[in-house]
Each structure stands twice: as structure tokens, then as C-alpha cells.
Write an enzyme that holds these catalytic residues in place. Structure first.
Site, short mmCIF file in Angstrom:
data_model
loop_
_atom_site.label_atom_id
_atom_site.label_comp_id
_atom_site.label_asym_id
_atom_site.label_seq_id
_atom_site.Cartn_x
_atom_site.Cartn_y
_atom_site.Cartn_z
N LYS A 113 0.84 -1.20 0.00
CA LYS A 113 0.00 0.00 0.00
C LYS A 113 0.88 1.26 0.00
O LYS A 113 0.61 2.22 -0.72
CB LYS A 113 -0.93 -0.01 1.22
CG LYS A 113 -2.07 -1.01 1.08
CD LYS A 113 -2.78 -1.31 2.37
CE LYS A 113 -3.80 -2.43 2.16
NZ LYS A 113 -4.43 -2.92 3.38
N GLN A 163 -4.37 -1.94 9.72
CA GLN A 163 -4.39 -3.26 9.10
C GLN A 163 -5.00 -4.28 10.07
O GLN A 163 -4.56 -4.40 11.21
CB GLN A 163 -2.94 -3.65 8.73
CG GLN A 163 -2.83 -4.93 7.93
CD GLN A 163 -3.46 -4.83 6.55
OE1 GLN A 163 -3.28 -3.86 5.83
NE2 GLN A 163 -4.22 -5.85 6.18
N ASP A 176 -10.92 3.00 4.30
CA ASP A 176 -11.30 1.59 4.20
C ASP A 176 -12.83 1.44 4.14
O ASP A 176 -13.34 0.39 3.79
CB ASP A 176 -10.79 0.82 5.43
CG ASP A 176 -9.53 0.02 5.15
OD1 ASP A 176 -9.27 -0.25 3.95
OD2 ASP A 176 -8.83 -0.33 6.11
#
Ligand code: NAD
Length: 295
Positions: free
Chosen positions: A53, A97, A120
Site C-alpha cells: 500500500k 491493518q 477503508d
């Protein structure tokens, strides 16, 4: 005739090129979109995801940063890091994460991220916005990526029967919400199947658009697919294969070789949805940065 391949690599490259253009335009206005990923612990797969990412951000001209915290980090300490990022104007997108270590509540972490930085799309505010069709919200990257793939592949969705297998909060449920809305690449009649669904094949055989997000290698076989259906495979499963250089290979939730003979279009694994997820994360981050200028 075998199905046409929906090429996630090419579509993701297109999204990333657009992100790079938007980033360049924002930079001219004095804003460099910034994404910070927070990783707690040393899980090797998560570490690889976070590194990719960060790299993808840099390739698009954005600021990509990661904060790596030890597995022993307390919930309080992680929430404090999120608060700092929430208050940092150079950070437009924050992602933590998952999974996080057991001492930390995933829900508390998700709720702490400022909704306008929740790229997200997991914050209940954004979940609600996606369900109510409010385009201001951030949709979770994987189902948003699937929607872009359908659009780019020229799939007509309006009035079609879409059957989704899997009801997770990150894929299945938001996928259903996106396809259910009125609007472009939507307007489907949606059926959401899961592990307790009776006679799964009776549902999947009705699908004009079949989306598999199960986590079971090659579970969807040709007999479960209506001839001419569009099949999107979200699954990423590692299966042992002594003949492969690493001793395993990656397969989807769909038995590609057989389903390909029945479907009209199909996304492969690898080279399908997986590539879209990071591309959409970048797209969400750029939009978060654009929104700061719009006030
Ligand atoms: P999950 O484990 O949270 O959910 C799986 C879902 O499948 C559950 O809702 C369950 O009810 C359903 N299910 C399980 N067995 C079933 C059965 N026999 N019949 C019908 N439904 C069944 O998984 P997830 O996080 O949604 O991920 C699903 C798959 O997609 C995994 O392989 C994951 O690795 C992959 N994934 C890929 C991406 C990507 O970027 N391509 C992103 C997220 C997840």
C-alpha cells in the site's frame, strides 16, 4: 466459447493512472494526498500488504507512510496514535491493518478513525452512507473495486439478478448495498447467500451476476452457474501444490477452468479483484483529500 476475461490488472492500472492525475492536480493546489497505514504486530502477510500500500501511494505521487507498532501495543496506545493521525492535516486517509492483536477491540479502532479519513470504509458512518446510497461515504475498497470492474467490463447491471455468496462486513454486505442502489452499475435485484443458505446452487443458478466471496478454494463449480452469467471471484486461497515453486498456488472461490466454459465474462485469480482493492484505496484517499478542499 470460453468466457471473456475481466482483466483486473488492466482495470486497476486505469484507476491508478486516474489517481495519479488527480494527485498531480491536487498538488498544484498545494495538497499532497496522504495515506497512513498502521500495523500492529509482525504478521508476515499483513506486513506485505502494508508495504505494498505504501509503495502504491508513492507510485501515484501520494504520501504513503506506515506506522509499525509492536504486538504488545495496548488499545489505549493505538487509539492515541489514531487521534494523532485524525488531527494531522497532512494525513487524508488512515487505515489500521486488520486483524489487530487480541487485547485490542477492532470495533473501537474502526470507530475511532475520523469518518472523513476512513478510506477503508469500515466506520459505521460510512457503512450507513453506503447502505443509504449517500455518495459522500467511502465504500469499502474490495466491493467498490468489483463495481468498477463490472462497469469497465461493460456489464449491464440494471434489473439483473445479482447473487453474492458471503456476508462479511468487508465484502459481501457492502457489495449487496452497492448493487442494490439506484444509479450507475447498480439497480440489481440482490440475493445475499451465506454459510446457512439452503440449497446454495438453486440461488446461484439464477444469477446473471455471480459474486463469490467465501474463502473456500474453487467451491463454485460450473453446475452452479447459469450459462452466460458474469462471474466475479473475490476469493484468495492458498492451496498446496508441490509442483509450484513455492509449494503452493493461489486460487479463487470459483473453479475457473470449468466455470469459464459456462460464463460469459469471468474475473481470474490472481489478476482479478485483488488488484482492484489497493487501487480503490488510493482512489478513496484522493477523494478524501479533495473533500478537504471542498470543505
Ligand atoms: P469471511 O470469512 O469474513 O466471510 C466468508 C463468508 O462466506 C461468510 O459470510 C460465510 O457465511 C460465507 N460462507 C462460508 N462457507 C460458505 C458456504 N459453504 N456456502 C455459502 N457461504 C459460505 O471472508 P471475507 O473477508 O469476506 O473474504 C472472502 C474471500 O475473499 C476470502 O478468500 C478472502 O481472502 C477474499 N478477499 C479478497 C479480497 C481482495 O482484495 N480480492 C479482499 C477481501 C477478501
Amino acid at each position: 466459447m470460453p468466457a471473456e476475461i475481466i482483466d483486473g490488472i488492466a482495470i486497476a492500472a486505469k484507476v491508478r493512472a486516474r489517481v495519479a492525475e488527480d494527485t498531480a492536480a491536487l498538488k498544484k493546489r498545494g495538497v499532497t494526498p496522504g495515506l497512513t497505514a498502521v500495523l500492529v504486530g509482525e504478521d508476515p502477510a499483513s506486513s506485505v500488504y502494508v508495504a505494498s500500500k505504501e509503495r502504491a501511494c508513492k507510485e501515484a505521487g501520494m504520501n504513503g507512510r506506515s506506522i509499525r507498532l509492536p504486538a504488545s501495543t495496548t488499545e489505549e496506545a493505538l487509539l492515541a496514535v489514531i487521534d494523532t493521525l485524525n488531527n494531522d492535516p497532512t494525513v487524508h486517509g488512515i487505515l489500521v491493518q486488520m486483524p489487530v492483536p487480541k487485547q485490542i477491540s477492532e470495533q473501537k479502532v474502526i470507530r475511532r478513525i475520523a469518518q472523513q479519513k476512513d478510506v477503508d470504509g469500515f466506520h459505521p458512518f460510512n457503512v450507513g452512507k453506503v447502505f443509504t446510497g449517500d455518495v459522500d461515504g467511502f465504500a469499502p475498497c474490495t466491493p467498490a473495486g468489483v463495481q468498477v470492474m463490472l462497469a469497465e467490463a461493460g456489464v449491464e447491471t440494471s434489473g439483473k439478478d445479482a447473487v453474492i455468496i458471503g456476508r462479511s462486513n468487508i465484502v459481501g454486505k457492502p457489495m449487496a448495498a452497492l448493487l442494490l442502489q439506484s444509479g450507475k452499475t447498480a439497480n440489481c435485484t440482490v440475493t445475499l447467500c451465506h454459510s446457512k443458505t439452503r440449497d446454495l446452487a438453486s440461488h446461484t443458478r439464477r444469477a446473471d451476476i455471480l459474486i463469490a466471496a467465501i474463502g473456500k478454494p474453487e467451491m463454485v463449480t460450473a453446475d452452479m452457474v447459469k450459462p452466460g452469467a458474469v462471474v466475479i471471484d473475490v476469493g484468495i486461497n492458498r492451496v498446496e501444490d508441490p509442483s509450484a515453486p513455492k509449494g503452493y498456488r493461489i486460487v479463487g472461490d470459483v473453479h475457473f477452468e470449468s466455470v469459464r466454459e459456462v460464463a460469459s465474462k469471468i474475473s481470474p485469480v490472481p489478476g482479478g479483484v485483488g488488484r482492484m482493492t489497493i487501487a480503490m484505496l488510493l482512489a478513496n484517499t484522493v477523494r478524501a483529500a479533495q473533500l478537504t478542499l471542498e470543505g
